[in-house]
Design a protein around this motif. Sequence first.
Motif, PDB file in Angstrom:
ATOM      1  N   PHE A 183     148.281  30.233  37.650  1.00 37.80           N
ATOM      2  CA  PHE A 183     149.335  29.284  37.311  1.00 37.80           C
ATOM      3  C   PHE A 183     148.754  27.883  37.209  1.00 37.80           C
ATOM      4  CE2 PHE A 183     151.982  25.877  38.911  1.00 37.80           C
ATOM      5  CZ  PHE A 183     153.120  25.964  38.140  1.00 37.80           C
ATOM      6  N   GLY A 184     147.986  27.495  38.236  1.00 34.93           N
ATOM      7  CA  GLY A 184     147.418  26.154  38.244  1.00 34.93           C
ATOM      8  C   GLY A 184     146.524  25.879  37.049  1.00 34.93           C
ATOM      9  N   ALA A 185     145.687  26.851  36.687  1.00 37.93           N
ATOM     10  CA  ALA A 185     144.770  26.665  35.569  1.00 37.93           C
ATOM     11  C   ALA A 185     145.525  26.399  34.274  1.00 37.93           C
ATOM     12  CB  ALA A 185     143.867  27.885  35.425  1.00 37.93           C
ATOM     13  N   MET A 186     146.533  27.214  33.979  1.00 39.91           N
ATOM     14  CA  MET A 186     147.266  27.060  32.721  1.00 39.91           C
ATOM     15  C   MET A 186     148.233  25.883  32.761  1.00 39.91           C
ATOM     16  SD  MET A 186     146.038  29.168  30.630  1.00 39.91           S
ATOM     17  CE  MET A 186     145.104  30.700  30.514  1.00 39.91           C
ATOM     18  N   SER A 187     148.861  25.660  33.905  1.00 37.93           N
ATOM     19  CA  SER A 187     149.788  24.534  34.019  1.00 37.93           C
ATOM     20  C   SER A 187     149.036  23.215  33.895  1.00 37.93           C
ATOM     21  CB  SER A 187     150.536  24.599  35.350  1.00 37.93           C
ATOM     22  OG  SER A 187     151.494  23.561  35.450  1.00 37.93           O
ATOM     23  N   TYR A 188     147.914  23.078  34.585  1.00 40.70           N
ATOM     24  CA  TYR A 188     147.122  21.854  34.497  1.00 40.70           C
ATOM     25  C   TYR A 188     146.629  21.617  33.072  1.00 40.70           C
ATOM     26  CZ  TYR A 188     146.630  21.139  39.603  1.00 40.70           C
ATOM     27  OH  TYR A 188     146.848  20.874  40.932  1.00 40.70           O
ATOM     28  N   ALA A 189     146.108  22.670  32.440  1.00 40.00           N
ATOM     29  CA  ALA A 189     145.572  22.513  31.085  1.00 40.00           C
ATOM     30  C   ALA A 189     146.657  22.094  30.100  1.00 40.00           C
ATOM     31  CB  ALA A 189     144.910  23.810  30.630  1.00 40.00           C
ATOM     32  N   ALA A 190     147.863  22.616  30.287  1.00 42.99           N
ATOM     33  CA  ALA A 190     148.963  22.278  29.386  1.00 42.99           C
ATOM     34  C   ALA A 190     149.546  20.901  29.687  1.00 42.99           C
ATOM     35  CB  ALA A 190     150.058  23.335  29.483  1.00 42.99           C
ATOM     36  N   ARG A 191     149.598  20.546  30.943  1.00 41.49           N
ATOM     37  CA  ARG A 191     150.182  19.253  31.319  1.00 41.49           C
ATOM     38  C   ARG A 191     149.238  18.091  31.025  1.00 41.49           C
ATOM     39  NH1 ARG A 191     154.353  18.623  34.526  1.00 41.49           N
ATOM     40  NH2 ARG A 191     153.342  17.151  35.969  1.00 41.49           N
ATOM     41  N   PRO A 193     146.839  17.833  28.123  1.00 44.27           N
ATOM     42  CA  PRO A 193     146.158  18.316  26.921  1.00 44.27           C
ATOM     43  C   PRO A 193     144.838  17.585  26.693  1.00 44.27           C
ATOM     44  CG  PRO A 193     148.497  18.008  26.486  1.00 44.27           C
ATOM     45  CD  PRO A 193     148.228  17.410  27.838  1.00 44.27           C
ATOM     46  N   GLY A 194     143.792  18.370  26.435  1.00 42.14           N
ATOM     47  CA  GLY A 194     142.484  17.804  26.190  1.00 42.14           C
ATOM     48  C   GLY A 194     141.646  17.585  27.432  1.00 42.14           C
ATOM     49  N   PHE A 195     142.235  17.671  28.614  1.00 40.16           N
ATOM     50  CA  PHE A 195     141.478  17.455  29.855  1.00 40.16           C
ATOM     51  C   PHE A 195     140.518  18.613  30.096  1.00 40.16           C
ATOM     52  CE2 PHE A 195     140.882  16.992  34.467  1.00 40.16           C
ATOM     53  CZ  PHE A 195     140.755  15.614  34.595  1.00 40.16           C
ATOM     54  N   PHE A 196     140.943  19.825  29.735  1.00 40.11           N
ATOM     55  CA  PHE A 196     140.112  21.019  29.876  1.00 40.11           C
ATOM     56  C   PHE A 196     139.868  21.635  28.501  1.00 40.11           C
ATOM     57  CE2 PHE A 196     142.362  20.719  33.963  1.00 40.11           C
ATOM     58  CZ  PHE A 196     141.281  20.731  34.835  1.00 40.11           C
ATOM     59  N   ARG A 197     138.625  22.014  28.249  1.00 40.10           N
ATOM     60  CA  ARG A 197     138.296  22.671  26.991  1.00 40.10           C
ATOM     61  C   ARG A 197     138.694  24.141  26.987  1.00 40.10           C
ATOM     62  NH1 ARG A 197     132.323  20.640  24.965  1.00 40.10           N
ATOM     63  NH2 ARG A 197     132.783  18.387  24.869  1.00 40.10           N
ATOM     64  N   ALA A 198     138.685  24.768  28.159  1.00 38.77           N
ATOM     65  CA  ALA A 198     139.022  26.186  28.265  1.00 38.77           C
ATOM     66  C   ALA A 198     139.743  26.411  29.579  1.00 38.77           C
ATOM     67  CB  ALA A 198     137.770  27.053  28.196  1.00 38.77           C
ATOM     68  N   ALA A 199     140.607  27.440  29.595  1.00 41.73           N
ATOM     69  CA  ALA A 199     141.352  27.789  30.801  1.00 41.73           C
ATOM     70  C   ALA A 199     141.455  29.305  30.892  1.00 41.73           C
ATOM     71  CB  ALA A 199     142.748  27.163  30.782  1.00 41.73           C
ATOM     72  N   ALA A 200     141.212  29.823  32.089  1.00 41.14           N
ATOM     73  CA  ALA A 200     141.273  31.270  32.315  1.00 41.14           C
ATOM     74  C   ALA A 200     142.210  31.566  33.470  1.00 41.14           C
ATOM     75  CB  ALA A 200     139.887  31.834  32.610  1.00 41.14           C
ATOM     76  N   SER A 201     143.069  32.542  33.270  1.00 40.16           N
ATOM     77  CA  SER A 201     143.998  32.993  34.303  1.00 40.16           C
ATOM     78  C   SER A 201     143.725  34.455  34.608  1.00 40.16           C
ATOM     79  CB  SER A 201     145.442  32.830  33.824  1.00 40.16           C
ATOM     80  OG  SER A 201     146.330  33.524  34.693  1.00 40.16           O
ATOM     81  N   LEU A 202     143.499  34.760  35.883  1.00 33.82           N
ATOM     82  CA  LEU A 202     143.243  36.120  36.332  1.00 33.82           C
ATOM     83  C   LEU A 202     144.414  36.552  37.210  1.00 33.82           C
ATOM     84  CD1 LEU A 202     139.512  35.561  37.382  1.00 33.82           C
ATOM     85  CD2 LEU A 202     140.453  35.930  35.078  1.00 33.82           C
ATOM     86  N   ASP A 262     151.505  23.229  24.292  1.00 29.53           N
ATOM     87  CA  ASP A 262     150.615  22.143  24.674  1.00 29.53           C
ATOM     88  C   ASP A 262     149.196  22.618  24.960  1.00 29.53           C
ATOM     89  OD1 ASP A 262     152.652  20.135  24.560  1.00 29.53           O
ATOM     90  OD2 ASP A 262     153.447  20.956  26.434  1.00 29.53           O
ATOM     91  N   LEU A 263     148.938  23.917  24.772  1.00 26.02           N
ATOM     92  CA  LEU A 263     147.610  24.479  24.979  1.00 26.02           C
ATOM     93  C   LEU A 263     146.836  24.642  23.675  1.00 26.02           C
ATOM     94  CD1 LEU A 263     148.571  27.101  27.692  1.00 26.02           C
ATOM     95  CD2 LEU A 263     147.009  25.173  28.015  1.00 26.02           C
ATOM     96  N   ALA A 309     151.936  32.610  23.116  1.00 22.37           N
ATOM     97  CA  ALA A 309     150.705  32.006  22.621  1.00 22.37           C
ATOM     98  C   ALA A 309     150.299  32.592  21.279  1.00 22.37           C
ATOM     99  CB  ALA A 309     149.585  32.197  23.639  1.00 22.37           C
ATOM    100  N   THR A 310     150.458  33.898  21.144  1.00 21.44           N
ATOM    101  CA  THR A 310     150.106  34.575  19.889  1.00 21.44           C
ATOM    102  C   THR A 310     151.026  34.134  18.760  1.00 21.44           C
ATOM    103  OG1 THR A 310     149.287  36.474  21.144  1.00 21.44           O
ATOM    104  CG2 THR A 310     149.781  36.821  18.803  1.00 21.44           C
ATOM    105  N   ARG A 311     152.299  33.977  19.086  1.00 18.87           N
ATOM    106  CA  ARG A 311     153.270  33.525  18.089  1.00 18.87           C
ATOM    107  C   ARG A 311     152.886  32.164  17.532  1.00 18.87           C
ATOM    108  NH1 ARG A 311     158.456  33.415  20.987  1.00 18.87           N
ATOM    109  NH2 ARG A 311     158.261  35.683  20.904  1.00 18.87           N
ATOM    110  N   LEU A 312     152.253  31.337  18.354  1.00 20.14           N
ATOM    111  CA  LEU A 312     151.825  30.004  17.927  1.00 20.14           C
ATOM    112  C   LEU A 312     150.395  29.995  17.395  1.00 20.14           C
ATOM    113  CD1 LEU A 312     153.318  27.896  20.861  1.00 20.14           C
ATOM    114  CD2 LEU A 312     154.155  27.995  18.496  1.00 20.14           C
ATOM    115  N   ASP A 313     149.794  31.188  17.308  1.00 19.10           N
ATOM    116  CA  ASP A 313     148.442  31.349  16.782  1.00 19.10           C
ATOM    117  C   ASP A 313     147.415  30.553  17.583  1.00 19.10           C
ATOM    118  OD1 ASP A 313     146.640  32.536  15.021  1.00 19.10           O
ATOM    119  OD2 ASP A 313     146.681  30.844  13.633  1.00 19.10           O
ATOM    120  N   LEU A 314     147.565  30.595  18.912  1.00 19.16           N
ATOM    121  CA  LEU A 314     146.605  29.930  19.775  1.00 19.16           C
ATOM    122  C   LEU A 314     145.374  30.800  19.973  1.00 19.16           C
ATOM    123  CD1 LEU A 314     148.843  28.310  22.549  1.00 19.16           C
ATOM    124  CD2 LEU A 314     148.304  27.482  20.253  1.00 19.16           C
ATOM    125  N   ASP A 315     144.308  30.180  20.454  1.00 18.57           N
ATOM    126  CA  ASP A 315     143.040  30.866  20.695  1.00 18.57           C
ATOM    127  C   ASP A 315     143.102  31.529  22.068  1.00 18.57           C
ATOM    128  OD1 ASP A 315     140.462  31.741  20.916  1.00 18.57           O
ATOM    129  OD2 ASP A 315     139.522  29.766  20.717  1.00 18.57           O
TER     130      ASP A 315
END
Length: 348
Positions: A183-191, A193-202, A262-263, A309-315
Amino acid sequence: MTTLNRRRFFGVASTAAGVAATTSQGVALASGRDERNPHLIGVQADNGASVIAQNFLDPRTVDITINSVALGHTASARIILPNRFGSRAGASWPVLYLLHGGYGDYTDWARHSDIARLVRKRDALVVMPDGGALGFYTDWWTRGAGSKPGWETFHLVELSQILARGLHAADRRAIAGLSMGGFGAMSYAARRPGFFRAAASLSGTLDTLHPTAEPVSADRFATWLLQTHYAPGGYDALDLFGDPTAQRAVWAAHNPADLVKDLRGTELYVSCGNGRIGPLDPPGTDPSDISVRYEAVQLAQNQEFVKRATRLDLDVTFETYTGSHTWPYWARELEKAFPLLMRALDAG
């Protein structure tokens, strides 16, 4: 509502068997600046948060204690220095943040994964900060007062500035986390934008407003989360994000599934088990164990996040597997995500 044995959940979250990284206890460095053995005590963030203690566990691994203004108390972080730290004077270093899960602490990734081996020849700072037993990687709403604890400010402002000033951290960053840390990885990256180049959630909690917590509970996930973890733990359950209905906007402003748009531009890696006994679970594991059933809860949230994410064609890379909510799977999945994270950082 299903009653959760929180002691059992704690055992799953932070003491299940994984690939342990061993270190020998070191001693605090004396005063004096040395590029090979940096002295971080006294390094400050803009708001006055400062490092008050450090302890080297081996030549590349140091624990620091920060007196945090945002938290109102001290918190720690374990740091693995880059491979060539000390031999390249003045160099700046990309940063990988690793976030622990609920009821865990800043030592979890070092104890339960093989992160030390993974970065042995990498030129990246690896930072494993404390996130609180149930801090949930946010500045708590606190019934509208918006005060302490300020975990987001601690991680993304105070700690980030200390890393830049004390260890030459660059602005090339990636982040990964498990369960609450996902949660933290994706929430931080989205909140940010641009602060993290990549984010992984396990096995991450990627939709806190999901309509159910089945097969653990028939309640909404947010209701189950607050009633099962926060209220019994002595917290004011409304301090985190407020009421899930009355303060839905506050929840949504931190919820990865609501922040997917925002990702864009961030490389995403998502993995989760299916809530069935898998090859890394001990023989005789009970299918009704919370570690098994809870992974099914997470899978439903991960699927919803990836669908948006897929609907928005994100990586986004999405990996599913047969397995439970336990450390052997998270250690394995970090190894799978690791090449993506290092490519994003250009970390050698």
